[in-house]
Design a protein around this motif. Structure first.
Motif, PDB file in Angstrom:
ATOM      1  N   ARG A  49      10.729  28.790  77.795  1.00 35.88           N
ATOM      2  CA  ARG A  49      11.660  28.125  76.885  1.00 35.88           C
ATOM      3  C   ARG A  49      11.802  26.679  77.311  1.00 35.88           C
ATOM      4  O   ARG A  49      11.457  26.305  78.453  1.00 35.88           O
ATOM      5  CB  ARG A  49      13.036  28.807  76.913  1.00 35.88           C
ATOM      6  CG  ARG A  49      13.740  28.717  78.257  1.00 35.88           C
ATOM      7  CD  ARG A  49      15.123  29.356  78.212  1.00 35.88           C
ATOM      8  NE  ARG A  49      15.794  29.301  79.505  1.00 35.88           N
ATOM      9  CZ  ARG A  49      16.489  28.252  79.948  1.00 35.88           C
ATOM     10  NH1 ARG A  49      16.582  27.175  79.207  1.00 35.88           N
ATOM     11  NH2 ARG A  49      17.062  28.278  81.140  1.00 35.88           N
ATOM     12  N   THR A  50      12.333  25.861  76.428  1.00 40.02           N
ATOM     13  CA  THR A  50      12.562  24.457  76.741  1.00 40.02           C
ATOM     14  C   THR A  50      13.958  24.282  77.322  1.00 40.02           C
ATOM     15  O   THR A  50      14.937  24.788  76.767  1.00 40.02           O
ATOM     16  CB  THR A  50      12.387  23.590  75.485  1.00 40.02           C
ATOM     17  OG1 THR A  50      11.036  23.718  75.025  1.00 40.02           O
ATOM     18  CG2 THR A  50      12.675  22.121  75.770  1.00 40.02           C
ATOM     19  N   SER A  51      14.043  23.591  78.437  1.00 42.87           N
ATOM     20  CA  SER A  51      15.317  23.387  79.126  1.00 42.87           C
ATOM     21  C   SER A  51      16.228  22.439  78.347  1.00 42.87           C
ATOM     22  O   SER A  51      15.772  21.637  77.528  1.00 42.87           O
ATOM     23  CB  SER A  51      15.070  22.840  80.523  1.00 42.87           C
ATOM     24  OG  SER A  51      14.321  23.744  81.295  1.00 42.87           O
ATOM     25  N   THR A  52      17.531  22.537  78.626  1.00 41.31           N
ATOM     26  CA  THR A  52      18.512  21.675  77.969  1.00 41.31           C
ATOM     27  C   THR A  52      19.459  21.056  78.984  1.00 41.31           C
ATOM     28  O   THR A  52      19.693  21.595  80.062  1.00 41.31           O
ATOM     29  CB  THR A  52      19.358  22.450  76.934  1.00 41.31           C
ATOM     30  OG1 THR A  52      20.057  23.514  77.597  1.00 41.31           O
ATOM     31  CG2 THR A  52      18.485  23.027  75.829  1.00 41.31           C
ATOM     32  N   ALA A  53      20.002  19.895  78.602  1.00 41.30           N
ATOM     33  CA  ALA A  53      21.063  19.236  79.363  1.00 41.30           C
ATOM     34  C   ALA A  53      22.150  18.864  78.373  1.00 41.30           C
ATOM     35  O   ALA A  53      21.900  18.118  77.415  1.00 41.30           O
ATOM     36  CB  ALA A  53      20.544  17.995  80.067  1.00 41.30           C
ATOM     37  N   ALA A  54      23.342  19.391  78.562  1.00 43.38           N
ATOM     38  CA  ALA A  54      24.468  19.072  77.694  1.00 43.38           C
ATOM     39  C   ALA A  54      25.208  17.879  78.286  1.00 43.38           C
ATOM     40  O   ALA A  54      25.736  17.951  79.399  1.00 43.38           O
ATOM     41  CB  ALA A  54      25.397  20.267  77.569  1.00 43.38           C
ATOM     42  N   ALA A  55      25.218  16.769  77.560  1.00 46.94           N
ATOM     43  CA  ALA A  55      25.858  15.541  78.026  1.00 46.94           C
ATOM     44  C   ALA A  55      27.122  15.300  77.217  1.00 46.94           C
ATOM     45  O   ALA A  55      27.082  15.220  75.989  1.00 46.94           O
ATOM     46  CB  ALA A  55      24.912  14.358  77.874  1.00 46.94           C
ATOM     47  N   ALA A  56      28.263  15.192  77.906  1.00 46.20           N
ATOM     48  CA  ALA A  56      29.526  14.862  77.256  1.00 46.20           C
ATOM     49  C   ALA A  56      29.835  13.397  77.532  1.00 46.20           C
ATOM     50  O   ALA A  56      29.880  12.965  78.692  1.00 46.20           O
ATOM     51  CB  ALA A  56      30.642  15.756  77.791  1.00 46.20           C
ATOM     52  N   LEU A  57      30.018  12.612  76.464  1.00 51.10           N
ATOM     53  CA  LEU A  57      30.277  11.187  76.606  1.00 51.10           C
ATOM     54  C   LEU A  57      31.764  10.910  76.462  1.00 51.10           C
ATOM     55  O   LEU A  57      32.409  11.384  75.521  1.00 51.10           O
ATOM     56  CB  LEU A  57      29.511  10.394  75.544  1.00 51.10           C
ATOM     57  CG  LEU A  57      27.991  10.560  75.516  1.00 51.10           C
ATOM     58  CD1 LEU A  57      27.398   9.695  74.420  1.00 51.10           C
ATOM     59  CD2 LEU A  57      27.380  10.223  76.860  1.00 51.10           C
ATOM     60  N   ASP A  58      32.313  10.118  77.394  1.00 49.15           N
ATOM     61  CA  ASP A  58      33.714   9.732  77.269  1.00 49.15           C
ATOM     62  C   ASP A  58      33.837   8.481  76.401  1.00 49.15           C
ATOM     63  O   ASP A  58      32.847   7.995  75.830  1.00 49.15           O
ATOM     64  CB  ASP A  58      34.358   9.555  78.637  1.00 49.15           C
ATOM     65  CG  ASP A  58      33.767   8.398  79.446  1.00 49.15           C
ATOM     66  OD1 ASP A  58      33.134   7.499  78.844  1.00 49.15           O
ATOM     67  OD2 ASP A  58      33.959   8.381  80.674  1.00 49.15           O
ATOM     68  N   ALA A  59      35.033   7.946  76.276  1.00 50.90           N
ATOM     69  CA  ALA A  59      35.273   6.821  75.382  1.00 50.90           C
ATOM     70  C   ALA A  59      34.532   5.558  75.800  1.00 50.90           C
ATOM     71  O   ALA A  59      34.300   4.664  74.983  1.00 50.90           O
ATOM     72  CB  ALA A  59      36.774   6.536  75.311  1.00 50.90           C
ATOM     73  N   THR A  60      34.128   5.462  77.066  1.00 51.62           N
ATOM     74  CA  THR A  60      33.382   4.293  77.541  1.00 51.62           C
ATOM     75  C   THR A  60      31.877   4.457  77.391  1.00 51.62           C
ATOM     76  O   THR A  60      31.121   3.534  77.669  1.00 51.62           O
ATOM     77  CB  THR A  60      33.699   4.014  79.024  1.00 51.62           C
ATOM     78  OG1 THR A  60      33.129   5.056  79.841  1.00 51.62           O
ATOM     79  CG2 THR A  60      35.192   3.943  79.265  1.00 51.62           C
ATOM     80  N   GLY A  61      31.428   5.647  76.989  1.00 50.91           N
ATOM     81  CA  GLY A  61      30.002   5.919  76.870  1.00 50.91           C
ATOM     82  C   GLY A  61      29.388   6.536  78.097  1.00 50.91           C
ATOM     83  O   GLY A  61      28.196   6.835  78.110  1.00 50.91           O
TER      84      GLY A  61
END
Length: 303
Positions: A80-92
């Motif tokens: 399977r293809t791996s994933t990275a979940a990125a959460a961005l805050d208000a500053t980016g």
């Protein structure tokens, strides 16, 4: 060194699932080594990326993204293809959660003029051991560059990660890290002290980036500093990888590839090194000015 250097990047390619501060979610191809390869491709270097992609919809999308920028994708097919979940805050700024498997067969890696390794691929079993062995095989024949790009959320054994990173710093020609990497690896030490520590360990050139505070480079006891260009930040995803790719491109343009890489880097004048660092910072500034890991082309960077 050949007239058209063979550049091999080894490491993860995955899908970034980006959750923005406004609640929107989108998926984009990514992975630190893949972003470095994309940067080199867009700068006209035609690199190879040895990675581990699934033959699924996400994997086919990542492969197409890489190939569109002139990156040749190599490696066995993953389940399977791996994933990275990125959460961005208000500053980016981004924080990450990963679902990644990493395995790689380096048997057919060839004899490149430059090898870049980094991030998850250098510390996550079982592939990390194969990456380390490849560095051993090529270190006297190629420019070897390394970006630890520490992902604390993936670290189960901090001592093992620090050991692996220290071993690669001792064997690489060039190390590029962020100030966050330096702080995780050497808590409380100023980044110029960390940079000198790493050159004493074996790297001929160490560059540590510090976001809006610019970057510094150490060769032995000599430290060179450059500022960051002023830019409106959209997000920081891929900025360090863009800097890394542009740094490799600049060093190769200065003759630092193949068996003479270390000597060529040591021989760079301060103005030459400063110019390479400033161009790398300019490339990263383009990336942070637009969403996702979207490095500039050579035409965009050099005008």
């Amino acid at each position: 060194m050949t007239s058209t250097p063979d550049i091999l990047v080894v490491g993860e390619a995955l899908v970034d699932v980006v959750r923005r501060a406004d609640g929107s979610v989108d998926e984009k191809p990514g992975g630190s080594p893949a972003n470095v390869a994309i940067t080199l491709g867009r700068l006209g270097r035609a690199p190879r990326l040895l990675t581990h992609l699934g033959d699924d919809e996400r994997g086919r999308g990542v492969r197409a993204w890489l190939e569109a920028s002139g990156v040749a994708v190599e490696g066995a097919v993953a389940s399977r293809t791996s994933t990275a979940a990125a959460a961005l805050d208000a500053t980016g700024a981004a924080s990450y959660e990963f679902a990644i498997d990493w395995s790689v067969d380096t048997t057919d890696a060839g004899e490149p003029d430059a090898l870049h390794v980094g991030s998850i691929a250098t510390v996550l079993a079982p592939g990390a051991d194969a990456v380390s062995a490849l560095v051993d095989r090529l270190r006297a024949r190629a420019l070897v560059t390394f970006d630890p790009n520490i992902r604390p959320s993936l670290v189960d054994d901090a001592d093992d990660v620090r050991r692996r990173v220290a071993s690669l710093i001792a064997r690489a020609d060039v190390v590029k890290a962020s100030d966050e990497d330096a702080a995780w690896l050497h808590p409380g030490e100023p980044i110029d002290v960390v940079a000198r520590r790493w050159t004493a360990a074996g790297a001929v050139l160490v560059v540590i980036t510090a976001g809006s505070d610019g970057a510094l480079a150490a060769r032995g006891d000599r430290v060179t500093r450059v500022p960051s260009p002023r830019v409106d930040v959209v997000d920081t995803v891929g900025a360090g990888d863009t800097f890394m790719g542009a740094l490799v491109d600049g060093l190769i343009a200065a003759g630092a590839a193949g068996t003479s890489a270390r000597e060529a880097i040591a021989a760079l004048s301060e103005p030459e090194l400063t110019a390479i660092l400033r161009r790398s910072a300019d490339a990263a500034a383009v990336t942070v000015s637009r969403p996702g890991a979207d490095p500039p082309t050579r035409a965009e960077l050099d005008g």
